[in-house]
Enzyme design. Sequence first.
Site, short mmCIF file in Angstrom:
data_model
loop_
_atom_site.label_atom_id
_atom_site.label_comp_id
_atom_site.label_asym_id
_atom_site.label_seq_id
_atom_site.Cartn_x
_atom_site.Cartn_y
_atom_site.Cartn_z
N LYS A 1 0.85 -1.20 0.00
CA LYS A 1 0.00 0.00 0.00
C LYS A 1 0.88 1.25 0.00
O LYS A 1 1.51 1.60 1.00
CB LYS A 1 -0.91 0.05 1.22
CG LYS A 1 -2.02 1.09 0.99
CD LYS A 1 -2.51 1.80 2.21
CE LYS A 1 -1.70 2.95 2.68
NZ LYS A 1 -1.70 4.14 1.84
N GLU B 1 9.86 1.53 10.50
CA GLU B 1 10.90 2.51 10.19
C GLU B 1 10.24 3.87 10.30
O GLU B 1 9.42 4.23 9.46
CB GLU B 1 11.45 2.29 8.76
CG GLU B 1 12.13 0.95 8.55
CD GLU B 1 13.50 0.85 9.19
OE1 GLU B 1 13.94 1.81 9.85
OE2 GLU B 1 14.13 -0.21 9.05
N GLU C 1 9.73 16.50 14.49
CA GLU C 1 10.17 16.33 13.10
C GLU C 1 9.41 17.31 12.20
O GLU C 1 8.18 17.30 12.17
CB GLU C 1 9.89 14.89 12.66
CG GLU C 1 10.48 14.56 11.31
CD GLU C 1 10.15 13.14 10.88
OE1 GLU C 1 9.00 12.69 11.09
OE2 GLU C 1 11.05 12.49 10.32
N CYS D 1 13.73 10.97 6.26
CA CYS D 1 13.69 10.56 7.68
C CYS D 1 15.02 10.81 8.34
O CYS D 1 15.08 11.13 9.52
CB CYS D 1 13.31 9.09 7.78
SG CYS D 1 14.36 8.01 6.82
#
Length: 499
Positions: free
Chosen positions: A183, A258, A393, A292
Amino acid sequence: MTAILTPAPPLPADEVLLGGEWKPGRGEVLTPTDPATGRALGTIHAASVEQVDEAVRRGIAAAHDAGWRGLLPHERARYLTRVAALIDRDADSLAALQTANTGKTLAETRALVSSAAGTFRYVAAALETLEEAVTPSRGAYLTMTAHEPIGVVGAITPWNSPIASEAQKLAPALAAGNAVILKPAEWTPLIALALGRLVEEAGLPPGLLSVLPGRGSVIGESIVRHPLVGKVSFTGGTATGRAIGRIAADKIMPVTLELGGKSPTIVFADADIEHALAGVMFGIFSSSGQSCIAGSRLFVQRPVYDGFVAQLVARTRRLRVGPGTDPTTQVAPLVSTAHRDRVARYVDLARSEGARVLCGGTAPDGPEFADGAYYLPTVLAGLDNQARTCQEEIFGPVVVVLPFDTEDDLVAGANDTAYGLACGIWSQDYKRIWRVAHAIDAGTVWVNTYKQFSASTPFSGAKESGLGTEKGREGIRSYTRQKSIYLGLNDTPLPWANP
Ligand code: NAD
């Protein structure tokens, strides 16, 4: 900036891959958009929840079919090598499609496509050479550890590095003998559909791969919750990873997560300043910071702080912002205007927290930028490490600079975050490098380099940056169940029943 107008690459047909068959999606309409222009590229129907169930059932049947399950590793590896060759064959069109859907520069999307092919090729080679262990026995038997497929694996990917993220999950999951339900992120479904066509063309037995675009809260969650999905490999934000982890805990299902990062890059006073400047800028501003492992917190030792920051700001101002199709562009648009606005809100928050905006801090001026999701590369200073801007973040071209004095202060500050994904160290003192590399909580530490990757080197996050490992041989093993087999070698019956 030169406005380069390239024709949009052909879109994959409006169909989802449902366990070996291309079918119209029965879910909502998704409208992938070119972030450089704000123009819709077309429409794609998402899959429906019922189609998830059908895909999983087809996947279970295909994973248990002797035609797949019975294949020897070198036979399965052949399919992966073929996929790699097909990705190479279509590299130009895949890169163009990816640039159209993500806004990334063509240089970056070509590298991502090449990395995806490399991943399939590496995993094929590693699969042929993976060995089972014979463990020391403590009796009249031979013990060995076998690794067996899990069955159906859900692979859920984000929008920031499509095709590379997808390959990183698909190749090892298939290598290990599973079926996969993939997905992709709702903003960037096109490349996963194109990859699905190539995997099919490679002749993979039908049913082993489904590609089901759709919203995370609908299609993603129904994959995770499906009782016949035996593992989920997820890359994305920490909040989503935590939600997936909760469902997995209820199912007692393994997950690989992750997740996000707020990675420190550290410049010691003895660093090679030219190397450090180039590495720090690449670490935060390449991919427009949507990475990331972006080095989003920059720690600079006090004696070189002023000079380093002045150079960083001067060079950041010179970065070329423009569309991903312009070969001179260094900082391309963000993935969407919604995401650009989120980044802008973080910079506003930084201002309210007392930050000085040393450069950037706004969208670029000019009609050529008006419709795109552009944001200038931004350097912030004057914040305490506890500020939200230093802890959360941002996922955009925004770096926060923080001075430090001693190595102990640095380690405490760098580790003072919920995340633990990556770290960069710039120094020439190898003893200090060794100490600091071990002291920082991070899955990956780069020393005098940054954002380099190898398919054979394990990748994982510490603390809230993740759980489990991708890449390398461990990455393939993570899609297997371990089984111990005892092979009796007794010449006489076991003694207990026959005293
Ligand atoms: P996201 O968590 O919003 O979405 C990631 C994927 O999960 C998408 O496909 C989304 O549709 C799906 N999803 C969303 N909600 C879901 C749910 N409830 N159940 C199941 N699936 C769901 O993340 P994003 O905005 O697409 O990506 C950016 C994030 O990804 C950043 O935090 C970044 O750090 C992280 N990321 C991590 C790595 C890594 O390797 N550690 C790599 C790339 C990106």
